[in-house]
Scaffold this active site. Structure first.
Site, PDB file in Angstrom:
ATOM      1  N   LYS A 174      29.417 -16.370   6.186  1.00  0.00           N
ATOM      2  CA  LYS A 174      29.908 -17.382   5.250  1.00  0.00           C
ATOM      3  C   LYS A 174      30.609 -18.467   6.034  1.00  0.00           C
ATOM      4  O   LYS A 174      31.453 -18.184   6.897  1.00  0.00           O
ATOM      5  CB  LYS A 174      30.885 -16.765   4.260  1.00  0.00           C
ATOM      6  CG  LYS A 174      31.515 -17.817   3.346  1.00  0.00           C
ATOM      7  CD  LYS A 174      32.328 -17.184   2.268  1.00  0.00           C
ATOM      8  CE  LYS A 174      33.781 -17.086   2.639  1.00  0.00           C
ATOM      9  NZ  LYS A 174      34.650 -16.832   1.495  1.00  0.00           N
TER      10      LYS A 174
HETATM   11  C1  R5P Z   1      38.579 -17.365   2.182  1.00  0.00           C
HETATM   12  O1  R5P Z   1      38.428 -16.934   3.302  1.00  0.00           O
HETATM   13  C2  R5P Z   1      38.218 -16.578   1.048  1.00  0.00           C
HETATM   14  O2  R5P Z   1      37.470 -15.525   1.557  1.00  0.00           O
HETATM   15  C3  R5P Z   1      37.408 -17.236  -0.084  1.00  0.00           C
HETATM   16  O3  R5P Z   1      36.603 -16.239  -0.630  1.00  0.00           O
HETATM   17  C4  R5P Z   1      36.536 -18.366   0.302  1.00  0.00           C
HETATM   18  O4  R5P Z   1      37.278 -19.400   0.832  1.00  0.00           O
HETATM   19  C5  R5P Z   1      35.622 -18.846  -0.837  1.00  0.00           C
HETATM   20  O5  R5P Z   1      36.308 -19.365  -1.862  1.00  0.00           O
HETATM   21  P1  R5P Z   1      36.413 -20.927  -2.160  1.00  0.00           P
HETATM   22  O6  R5P Z   1      35.059 -21.316  -2.703  1.00  0.00           O
HETATM   23  O7  R5P Z   1      37.488 -21.030  -3.175  1.00  0.00           O
HETATM   24  O8  R5P Z   1      36.707 -21.617  -0.860  1.00  0.00           O
END
Ligand code: R5P
Length: 262
Positions: A174
């Site tokens: 991710k």
């Molecule tokens: C950050 O490391 C967290 O794992 C969140 O899951 C990630 O940032 C995704 O969430 P958002 O779309 O709110 O950034």
């Protein structure tokens, strides 16, 4: 690839199109009761049927998610620093792979902090988690965290972080969308999904989703841009229509606007 590993990955990345909509609600592990995620149970109940999987911590899984839900779980297993600490990169593994199996997780997720003070620790943790997870056919999602230093979000840096995650044996990575995102995609041999980042207006968030998918991302792991929207159900449906429905951002935004008028 072992059957169990392949089966777990296919619960997350849908085999019919190789894409995924992962709903991220793990923010509390370092942000505490984040705006509009104060009661995760409400968020889960509202949105679980519209996502392919949910990324969360074991505490929120146990307290806020009905065990009868069929939605696959991506369990965050790293943590150890809060938003008020001096260094967000000081994370360690907080939940075991064994616990992930007990909770019937379809994958485990942990952050790596390339270029940060605790880079080495987080990368060695990633290697150790993958070694353990491989024994049980448990996929590992590496999260390329950038912490407070958002200026690092360029293709050069994110390519470095994603490539390292893949070299260690992660199954999915991710990261964040950036200009020249194709460079990140083309230099990483495993599926890349993007985080949404801080809340944008819906049109911009849908554009971000479309640009990432168009560049070759396998989907999203999105949180705030869904559940901080005034219309989270309509928003996740619009995101889904881009990821799985081949809609472009204008079509998805038009559908979103029509849906919220009803
Ligand atoms: C950050 O490391 C967290 O794992 C969140 O899951 C990630 O940032 C995704 O969430 P958002 O779309 O709110 O950034």
């Amino acid at each position: 690839m072992d059957w169990g590993l392949k089966n777990r990955i296919s619960r997350i990345i849908k085999p019919h199109d190789g894409k995924t909509v992962m709903l991220a609600i793990d923010h509390g592990y370092f942000l505490g009761p984040t705006d509009k995620l104060e009661d995760p149970k409400k968020t889960v109940n509202k949105l679980e049927k519209f996502c392919d999987s949910i990324m969360l911590t074991r505490g929120i899984l146990r307290t806020s998610m009905n065990a009868k839900f069929a939605t696959p779980i991506v369990l965050r297993i790293s943590g150890g620093s809060s938003i008020i600490s001096n260094d967000l990169s000081n994370e360690k593994i907080t939940t075991s792979v064994k616990e992930a199996l007990r909770l019937n997780a379809s994958a485990v997720a942990m952050s790596i902090f390339v270029g940060a003070k605790y880079e080495h620790n987080s990368l060695i943790s990633l290697g150790n988690v993958i070694n353990e997870a491989e024994e049980f056919g448990m996929p590992v999602l590496a999260v390329t965290a950038v912490g407070k230093e958002l200026e690092k979000r360029d293709a050069r840096y994110l390519s470095l972080a994603c490539r390292i995650a893949s070299e260690f044996g992660s199954h999915i990575v991710k990261t964040y969308y950036c200009d020249e995102f194709e460079k990140v995609i083309n230099s990483c041999p495993i599926p890349i999904i993007i985080a949404g980042g801080p809340k944008l207006d819906e049109q911009k968030a849908l554009q971000l989703t479309y640009d990432a998918i168009n560049a070759g991302a396998a989907g999203v792991d999105m949180g705030r841009n869904i559940w901080q929207s005034e219309h989270p159900i309509e928003m996740i449906k619009a995101v889904r229509s881009i990821v799985h429905g081949n809609k472009n951002s204008n079509e998805a935004y038009t559908d979103f606007k029509l849906a919220i008028k009803k």
